[in-house]
Design an enzyme around this catalytic site. Structure first.
Site, PDB file in Angstrom:
ATOM      1  N   ARG A   1     -10.849  12.730 -14.766  1.00 26.41           N
ATOM      2  CA  ARG A   1      -9.859  12.298 -15.759  1.00 26.41           C
ATOM      3  C   ARG A   1     -10.509  11.659 -16.974  1.00 26.41           C
ATOM      4  NH1 ARG A   1      -4.146  12.849 -14.435  1.00 26.41           N
ATOM      5  NH2 ARG A   1      -4.156  13.766 -12.361  1.00 26.41           N
TER       6      ARG A   1
ATOM      7  N   ASP B   1       3.578  12.089 -20.550  1.00 29.10           N
ATOM      8  CA  ASP B   1       3.796  12.030 -19.093  1.00 29.10           C
ATOM      9  C   ASP B   1       5.094  11.343 -18.684  1.00 29.10           C
ATOM     10  OD1 ASP B   1       2.801  12.634 -16.481  1.00 29.10           O
ATOM     11  OD2 ASP B   1       2.231  10.546 -16.207  1.00 29.10           O
TER      12      ASP B   1
ATOM     13  N   ARG C   1      -4.100  10.840  -6.379  1.00 27.74           N
ATOM     14  CA  ARG C   1      -2.939  10.152  -5.810  1.00 27.74           C
ATOM     15  C   ARG C   1      -2.770  10.614  -4.377  1.00 27.74           C
ATOM     16  NH1 ARG C   1       1.383  11.891  -7.154  1.00 27.74           N
ATOM     17  NH2 ARG C   1       0.990  13.437  -8.737  1.00 27.74           N
TER      18      ARG C   1
ATOM     19  N   ASN D   1     -10.152  16.954 -10.254  1.00 29.53           N
ATOM     20  CA  ASN D   1      -9.165  15.969 -10.730  1.00 29.53           C
ATOM     21  C   ASN D   1      -9.850  14.852 -11.538  1.00 29.53           C
ATOM     22  OD1 ASN D   1      -6.520  14.917 -10.996  1.00 29.53           O
ATOM     23  ND2 ASN D   1      -6.887  13.474  -9.317  1.00 29.53           N
TER      24      ASN D   1
ATOM     25  N   TYR E   1      -8.568   4.516  -7.346  1.00 32.82           N
ATOM     26  CA  TYR E   1      -8.332   5.694  -8.188  1.00 32.82           C
ATOM     27  C   TYR E   1      -7.135   5.438  -9.108  1.00 32.82           C
ATOM     28  CZ  TYR E   1      -6.532  10.036  -9.867  1.00 32.82           C
ATOM     29  OH  TYR E   1      -6.025  10.990 -10.709  1.00 32.82           O
ATOM     30  N   GLY E   2      -7.236   5.872 -10.353  1.00 35.13           N
ATOM     31  CA  GLY E   2      -6.249   5.604 -11.399  1.00 35.13           C
ATOM     32  C   GLY E   2      -4.787   5.709 -10.982  1.00 35.13           C
ATOM     33  N   GLY E   3      -4.371   6.901 -10.544  1.00 34.99           N
ATOM     34  CA  GLY E   3      -2.953   7.130 -10.263  1.00 34.99           C
ATOM     35  C   GLY E   3      -2.398   6.202  -9.187  1.00 34.99           C
TER      36      GLY E   3
ATOM     37  N   LYS F   1       2.491   5.407 -12.538  1.00 32.47           N
ATOM     38  CA  LYS F   1       3.438   6.024 -11.601  1.00 32.47           C
ATOM     39  C   LYS F   1       4.218   4.962 -10.811  1.00 32.47           C
ATOM     40  CE  LYS F   1       1.867  10.085 -12.677  1.00 32.47           C
ATOM     41  NZ  LYS F   1       2.632  10.974 -13.557  1.00 32.47           N
TER      42      LYS F   1
ATOM     43  N   CYS G   1       1.253  21.853 -14.760  1.00 30.65           N
ATOM     44  CA  CYS G   1       2.022  22.931 -15.406  1.00 30.65           C
ATOM     45  C   CYS G   1       1.962  22.811 -16.922  1.00 30.65           C
ATOM     46  CB  CYS G   1       3.473  22.915 -14.943  1.00 30.65           C
ATOM     47  SG  CYS G   1       3.687  23.470 -13.247  1.00 30.65           S
TER      48      CYS G   1
ATOM     49  N   ASN H   1       4.101  28.824 -27.280  1.00 34.03           N
ATOM     50  CA  ASN H   1       5.340  28.249 -26.716  1.00 34.03           C
ATOM     51  C   ASN H   1       6.233  27.701 -27.837  1.00 34.03           C
ATOM     52  OD1 ASN H   1       4.556  28.919 -24.157  1.00 34.03           O
ATOM     53  ND2 ASN H   1       3.591  26.944 -23.732  1.00 34.03           N
TER      54      ASN H   1
ATOM     55  N   SER I   1       3.112  18.350 -11.916  1.00 32.00           N
ATOM     56  CA  SER I   1       1.711  18.181 -12.294  1.00 32.00           C
ATOM     57  C   SER I   1       1.059  19.571 -12.384  1.00 32.00           C
ATOM     58  CB  SER I   1       0.977  17.346 -11.240  1.00 32.00           C
ATOM     59  OG  SER I   1       1.661  16.128 -11.060  1.00 32.00           O
TER      60      SER I   1
ATOM     61  N   HIS J   1       9.718  11.721 -15.486  1.00 32.51           N
ATOM     62  CA  HIS J   1       8.364  12.272 -15.563  1.00 32.51           C
ATOM     63  C   HIS J   1       8.358  13.341 -16.668  1.00 32.51           C
ATOM     64  CE1 HIS J   1       4.835  14.230 -13.119  1.00 32.51           C
ATOM     65  NE2 HIS J   1       4.390  13.454 -14.068  1.00 32.51           N
TER      66      HIS J   1
END
Ligand code: OXD
Ligand code: MN
Length: 610
Positions: free
Chosen positions: A389, A285, A77, A387, A205-207, A214, A258, A518, A256, A234
């Site tokens: 995917r 997402d 992105r 990156n 590119y995808g994003g 998005k 995390c 977690n 992004s 998000h």
């Protein structure tokens, strides 16, 4: 005159007008409506494979899977080239670019004009959310890229039934994607929220170009949500089932990288599995959230697949994500083993080639690759782009929730915020009220570490993890959150928590084990939601007593260590509160920031300064 390959699959005048206008502008040789039929997808896949745009992977081990390589200059992105084109500049997101809509339309039309010559224009009707669902919305994306058509098929619900559900309505997002020459200097990802319009040019590119994700589901939808009384966030959605209890659903927002996908697909530790805990993924997402008839907030995942980062995904880090990629997936910019035709990426923990044999892989650019290869500057060359995917159907995920499949909105009991904070922020704390929670979400962010260049320990604020995705002014967005809380009866409001999996020791090692463990923190939240445990009342909110976080079966981790990462250090928080005030000042141009939040920043500083 473009040859129409198949008949228009709608009589909706607004849709037909939009399509006609784009034909006139883009001048394709052919036009094809994507009706959702298998025949069309098979035809397009064959065509893309024949042209070399897509590579078919091993039909036995990766049935229906394809590989695509983007241009090396088009791999992510591009926030610097992303624009919100609202009529007034003060209505734009503020955290990235604004441009006057008329100026931008003129510029884009100029770039796109005639750019489909010799190509087929594909018209993709898609629904974000189940077709006809109570929170769903419809878009049309026009593209000449088969890659986009095949990815949209995975990420959204596509086909004639979407147009049937639209009927004569004008309520659809008009999207145009023109790949042009993929020139980064003329790359624009533009949202026109007031016109329900998206235009992406010079990228594939995808994003940037899977516009449902998005561009629509966050940037346009956040604006729609503000006007229509709902929220586009998000956020992942997960469900936790405990024996003899209803499934509890939570939404979580992290910037992004995390671990959103990992948390959404968490596998509980053995001691929790033995007690009968199960985790189900609803989304990884994006959440669309609306008040339901009973006053609670209900969420759907508007997507139909995952667009996940491949490197680092392995059996240990995220078994469920890995399994999701095993059939009908599209891989972008990963490496392949040319003998087996299977994909490979760093930390996949499988089929790493042997340097001595010599086996080799084909890297993401299509060149031969061995482990340990370095470039002219001695820098390690990666096989898969960092990156790279996978686009994978959500239905492949072993822990996909049954409610995802039937599209029912789920009631949300908790919102979770979090970022990467090596210091200061405890493992978990709970907001004392909805508005305290809005404050916590508004100040979240990640600290820069030594891994990146620049100053260490600087917090890059990323409110609600929406920094690159606000469709309107961030201060108005905070106000919208406050108003959504006002409209929700207090006893129906989701509890709001902040987590930080990333506290480090003096050597920079993570203290908390993270991943499946977690669950122990989520379990504390469940106990808080059910009113089963008390908590420490601190300057920042409610912090757990260490005894209330179940550490059963966690080796080499003592309650003492847990206490260390639950501490609220007032000196560190004083610095934090000063940072928050500075950040708020940057957003408060024109006095738009809600006073409630400005007051909360002052109050925090005062409390921790005592
Ligand atoms: C994503 C992102 O791809 O947030 O989901 O960048
Ligand atoms: Mn994301």
């Amino acid at each position: 005159m473009a040859i129409t390959e198949n008949k228009a699959i709608t009589t909706n005048k607004k849709v037909l007008e939009f399509v006609e206008k784009q034909i006139e502008l883009l001048k394709p040789s052919k036009v094809l409506w994507i009706d959702g039929s298998e025949e069309i997808y098979t035809q397009l896949t064959n065509e893309a494979v024949a042209k070399g745009d897509m590579i078919r992977l091993n039909e036995k081990t990766y049935p229906g899977c394809l590989l695509h390589r983007t241009k090396p200059n088009d791999v992510a992105r591009v926030e610097a080239r992303t624009f919100i084109c609202s009529k007034k500049e003060e209505d734009a997101g503020r955290m990235y670019n604004w441009c006057d809509p008329q100026e931008m339309y003129a510029k884009l039309n100029n770039i796109m004009a005639g750019s489909f010559a010799g190509e087929t224009m594909y018209i993709i009707p898609y629904s974000m959310g189940p077709v006809g669902g109570p929170i769903s919305k419809i878009g049309i994306e026009i593209t000449s890229s088969i890659y986009v058509v095949l990815n949209m098929r995975i990420m959204a619900r596509v086909g004639k039934n979407v147009l049937d559900a639209l009927g004569d309505s004008n309520d659809f997002v008009r999207g145009t994607h023109a790949k042009c020459s993929v020139n980064p200097d003329d790359r624009y990802i533009c949202q026109f929220p007031e016109d329900n319009t998206i235009i992406s040019v010079n990228s594939n590119y995808g994003g940037n170009v899977l516009q449902g994700k998005k561009c629509f589901a966050l940037r346009i939808a956040s604006y729609q949500g503000k006007n229509e009384g709902w929220m586009a966030e998000h956020m992942l959605i997960l469900g936790i089932k405990r024996p003899n209890k209803e499934t509890v659903y939570m939404c979580a927002a992290f910037p992004s990288a995390c671990g959103k996908t990992n948390l959404a697909m968490l596998i509980p530790p053995k001691s929790f599995q033995d007690k009968g805990y199960e985790v189900f993924t609803v989304g990884d997402d994006i959440s669309w959230i609306k008040p339901g008839p009973d006053g609670r907030l209900y969420a759907i995942n508007p997507e139909n697949g995952f667009f996940g980062v491949a490197p680092g995904t392995n059996k240990k880090s995220n078994y469920n994500a890995l399994m999701s990629t095993k059939k009908n997936a599209i891989f972008t910019n990963v490496a392949i083993n040319p003998d087996t035709m299977e994909p490979w990426w760093e930390a996949m923990e499988k089929d790493a080639p042997d340097k001595k044999k010599p086996d080799f892989l084909v890297d993401w650019t299509g060149k031969q690759w061995w482990p340990g290869m370095v470039d002219a500057d001695g820098k390690e060359i990666k096989a898969a782009h960092p990156n790279s995917r996978f686009t994978a159907p959500a239905e492949n995920c072993p822990c996909i929730s049954p409610v995802f499949k039937d599209g029912t909105p789920v009631p949300i009991s908790a919102f979770i915020f979090g970022g990467r904070r090596p210091t200061t922020v405890p493992l978990v704390y709970q907001a004392k009220s909805w508005n305290d929670g809005v404050f916590i979400g508004s100040i979240m962010g990640s600290e820069t570490t030594a891994a990146a260049t620049g100053a260490v320990g600087v917090v890059r604020r990323d409110p609600m993890a929406m920094r690159p995705f606000f469709g309107y002014h961030v201060a108005d967005y905070f106000q919208h959150w406050i108003e959504m809380g006002e409209k929700t009866p207090v006893d129906k409001q989701p509890k709001i928590f902040n987590v930080n999996w990333f506290r480090t020791d003096k050597d920079g090692n993570f203290i908390w084990p993270g991943f499946g463990d977690n669950m122990r923190v989520l379990d504390w939240m469940l106990k808080r939601i059910d009113g089963e445990v008390d908590a420490q009342d601190t300057a920042i909110g409610y912090v757990p007593y260490s005894k209330d976080i179940d550490l059963t079966g966690l080796d080499n981790f003592s309650e003492e260590t847990l206490k260390e990462i639950l501490v609220v250090d007032n000196d560190a928080w004083k610095k934090e509160a000063e940072g928050v005030k500075e950040f708020y000042a940057t957003l408060n141009v024109g006095g738009k920031m809600p006073k409630i939040l400005l007051d909360k920043a002052d109050a925090l500083l005062e409390k921790v300064s005592k």
